[in-house]
Design an enzyme around this catalytic site. Structure first.
Site, PDB file in Angstrom:
ATOM      1  N   HIS A 152       8.851  26.410 -48.947  1.00 52.23           N
ATOM      2  CA  HIS A 152      10.214  26.637 -48.443  1.00 52.23           C
ATOM      3  C   HIS A 152      10.702  25.415 -47.667  1.00 52.23           C
ATOM      4  O   HIS A 152       9.906  24.580 -47.239  1.00 52.23           O
ATOM      5  CB  HIS A 152      10.277  27.867 -47.528  1.00 52.23           C
ATOM      6  CG  HIS A 152      10.296  29.159 -48.280  1.00 52.23           C
ATOM      7  ND1 HIS A 152       9.149  29.787 -48.676  1.00 52.23           N
ATOM      8  CD2 HIS A 152      11.331  29.918 -48.721  1.00 52.23           C
ATOM      9  CE1 HIS A 152       9.469  30.898 -49.330  1.00 52.23           C
ATOM     10  NE2 HIS A 152      10.793  31.008 -49.371  1.00 52.23           N
ATOM     11  N   LYS A 156      12.690  26.934 -42.258  1.00 55.81           N
ATOM     12  CA  LYS A 156      12.254  28.343 -42.296  1.00 55.81           C
ATOM     13  C   LYS A 156      11.411  28.656 -41.063  1.00 55.81           C
ATOM     14  O   LYS A 156      10.496  27.905 -40.727  1.00 55.81           O
ATOM     15  CB  LYS A 156      11.471  28.637 -43.586  1.00 55.81           C
ATOM     16  CG  LYS A 156      11.101  30.110 -43.712  1.00 55.81           C
ATOM     17  CD  LYS A 156      10.666  30.475 -45.110  1.00 55.81           C
ATOM     18  CE  LYS A 156      10.158  31.911 -45.186  1.00 55.81           C
ATOM     19  NZ  LYS A 156      11.191  32.903 -44.838  1.00 55.81           N
TER      20      LYS A 156
HETATM   21  N1  LIG Z   1      15.420  38.805 -48.558  1.00 56.12           N
HETATM   22  C1  LIG Z   1      15.840  37.684 -49.140  1.00 56.12           C
HETATM   23  O1  LIG Z   1      16.123  37.622 -50.346  1.00 56.12           O
HETATM   24  C2  LIG Z   1      15.989  36.450 -48.286  1.00 56.12           C
HETATM   25  C3  LIG Z   1      16.480  35.244 -48.806  1.00 56.12           C
HETATM   26  C4  LIG Z   1      16.681  34.173 -47.943  1.00 56.12           C
HETATM   27  C5  LIG Z   1      16.392  34.292 -46.586  1.00 56.12           C
HETATM   28  N2  LIG Z   1      15.891  35.479 -46.123  1.00 56.12           N
HETATM   29  C6  LIG Z   1      15.634  35.722 -44.704  1.00 56.12           C
HETATM   30  O2  LIG Z   1      16.891  35.950 -44.079  1.00 56.12           O
HETATM   31  C7  LIG Z   1      16.842  35.517 -42.711  1.00 56.12           C
HETATM   32  C8  LIG Z   1      17.968  34.534 -42.451  1.00 56.12           C
HETATM   33  O3  LIG Z   1      17.764  33.367 -43.228  1.00 56.12           O
HETATM   34  P1  LIG Z   1      18.794  32.126 -43.132  1.00 56.12           P
HETATM   35  O4  LIG Z   1      18.171  31.024 -43.931  1.00 56.12           O
HETATM   36  O5  LIG Z   1      20.162  32.597 -43.453  1.00 56.12           O
HETATM   37  O6  LIG Z   1      18.687  31.778 -41.568  1.00 56.12           O
HETATM   38  P2  LIG Z   1      19.762  31.052 -40.628  1.00 56.12           P
HETATM   39  O7  LIG Z   1      18.994  30.624 -39.416  1.00 56.12           O
HETATM   40  O8  LIG Z   1      20.542  30.044 -41.399  1.00 56.12           O
HETATM   41  O9  LIG Z   1      20.779  32.246 -40.242  1.00 56.12           O
HETATM   42  C9  LIG Z   1      20.485  33.311 -39.364  1.00 56.12           C
HETATM   43  C10 LIG Z   1      21.754  33.616 -38.577  1.00 56.12           C
HETATM   44  O10 LIG Z   1      21.551  34.816 -37.839  1.00 56.12           O
HETATM   45  C11 LIG Z   1      22.166  34.640 -36.562  1.00 56.12           C
HETATM   46  N3  LIG Z   1      21.600  35.641 -35.658  1.00 56.12           N
HETATM   47  C12 LIG Z   1      20.452  35.600 -34.937  1.00 56.12           C
HETATM   48  N4  LIG Z   1      20.267  36.756 -34.287  1.00 56.12           N
HETATM   49  C13 LIG Z   1      21.316  37.557 -34.591  1.00 56.12           C
HETATM   50  C14 LIG Z   1      21.686  38.880 -34.243  1.00 56.12           C
HETATM   51  N5  LIG Z   1      20.942  39.610 -33.408  1.00 56.12           N
HETATM   52  N6  LIG Z   1      22.819  39.410 -34.784  1.00 56.12           N
HETATM   53  C15 LIG Z   1      23.605  38.669 -35.594  1.00 56.12           C
HETATM   54  N7  LIG Z   1      23.309  37.392 -35.961  1.00 56.12           N
HETATM   55  C16 LIG Z   1      22.174  36.860 -35.462  1.00 56.12           C
HETATM   56  C17 LIG Z   1      21.894  33.191 -36.202  1.00 56.12           C
HETATM   57  O11 LIG Z   1      22.775  32.711 -35.196  1.00 56.12           O
HETATM   58  C18 LIG Z   1      22.118  32.510 -37.561  1.00 56.12           C
HETATM   59  O12 LIG Z   1      23.475  32.121 -37.724  1.00 56.12           O
HETATM   60  C19 LIG Z   1      15.424  34.939 -42.528  1.00 56.12           C
HETATM   61  O13 LIG Z   1      14.582  35.947 -42.002  1.00 56.12           O
HETATM   62  C20 LIG Z   1      14.988  34.573 -43.940  1.00 56.12           C
HETATM   63  O14 LIG Z   1      13.592  34.558 -44.119  1.00 56.12           O
HETATM   64  C21 LIG Z   1      15.685  36.536 -46.943  1.00 56.12           C
END
Ligand SMILES: NC(=O)c1ccc[n+]([C@@H]2O[C@H](COP(=O)([O-])OP(=O)(O)OC[C@H]3O[C@@H](n4cnc5c(N)ncnc54)[C@H](O)[C@@H]3O)[C@@H](O)[C@H]2O)c1
Length: 262
Positions: A152, A156
């Site tokens: 990744h 991450k």
């Molecule tokens: N299930 C899937 O298919 C999949 C795919 C990609 C990423 N993910 C997961 O999704 C999550 C986010 O990934 P990302 O790359 O978008 O991360 P990122 O850091 O770009 O985005 C996360 C966002 O959430 C915000 N945030 C933090 N706490 C919060 C809260 N309590 N309420 C609202 N917003 C809040 C942060 O400010 C940030 O803008 C990670 O856990 C990642 O592993 C899952």
């Protein structure tokens, strides 16, 4: 119209979910929550122009959440709180956040007794088929050594990926319990175990390989995602599916894709 709220709307996945919701004629962007970019228009943050929905601070979700479905791509601790709020307000859930501990899971299971939720560490349709292939291979190559390698991007937060952990669970579900070994160093002869390795760098969206290694041959099953759109498309499918489900509980992409009935 299905009214969708997005938690993590300023994040990499959240911005893409906002874009997908705005561009889908069956969906309406009702609300957007984050800790960053508060007050800015969620559509502008997502790069699709003004949509008239400002990003609200996540601390206000407790009083303000009002939607049919909340989509959460945030961080584990925050997601648990968001799931609680949604469950108390009767809002259905699609959760993609990863990195939950067993303690988080016991709370999530409790909250989801009140509302239906699709929770998956990977919403890509390809990965969900990859998991089926891993399950099939484990039935016939279960006595081979199994190793899982994931790659990744350098930003991450959690390791190994939720997808790698679920892959290991699928293998164990077929071959029986095996210890998970997260990386190896020093003297460590291979035992009855599954090795799980996390590689981090650059902008890799997500790659997973499961090795089945025997004597004289090995098989590798690999899934590569090079755009987050793969996850967003699956999450949107999940939003439409859960909007028609009334029975509370935790569902996954097997239900959404019709591999399992609800
Ligand atoms: N299930 C899937 O298919 C999949 C795919 C990609 C990423 N993910 C997961 O999704 C999550 C986010 O990934 P990302 O790359 O978008 O991360 P990122 O850091 O770009 O985005 C996360 C966002 O959430 C915000 N945030 C933090 N706490 C919060 C809260 N309590 N309420 C609202 N917003 C809040 C942060 O400010 C940030 O803008 C990670 O856990 C990642 O592993 C899952």
């Amino acid at each position: 119209m299905i009214r969708v709220a997005v938690a993590g709307a300023a994040g990499r996945m959240g911005r893409l979910i906002v874009k997908n919701v705005v561009e889908d004629e069956e969906l309406e962007l009702a609300q957007a929550f984050d800790l960053r970019e508060v007050g800015r228009d969620a559509g502008e943050v997502a790069g699709v122009g003004k949509v008239g929905v400002p990003i609200t601070h996540a601390d206000e979700m407790e009083e303000k959440l009002n939607a049919d479905v909340l989509v959460d791509f945030t961080v584990a601790e925050g997601a648990v709180k968001n799931i609680r709020i949604a469950s108390e307000r009767g809002v259905k859930l699609v959760v993609g956040t990863t990195g939950f501990t067993e303690e988080h899971w016991s709370k999530i299971r409790e909250f989801c007794k009140r509302v239906p939720a699709v929770i998956s560490p990977n919403f890509s349709v390809g990965v969900n088929v990859f998991w089926k292939l891993v399950e099939f291979a484990s039935k016939f190559l279960g006595d081979y050594d199994v190793e899982i390698v994931e790659i990744h991007h350098r930003f991450k937060k959690d390791a190994p990926s939720g997808t790698a952990l679920k892959t290991a669970e699928i293998v164990k579900g077929v071959v029986g319990d095996r210890k998970l070994v997260f990386g190896r160093e020093g003297v460590c002869p291979r035992g009855d175990e599954i090795g799980v390795f996390a590689v981090r760098g650059g902008d890799v969206v997500g790659e997973h390989t499961t090795f089945f290694i025997g004597f004289g041959e090995r098989m590798e099953l690999t899934h590569r995602a090079w755009s987050r759109q793969a996850f967003a498309s699956g999450a949107i499918k999940a939003v439409k599916w859960i909007s028609k489900i009334d029975k509370p509980g935790i569902y996954d992409m097997d239900h959404v894709l019709g591999f399992k009935s609800p």
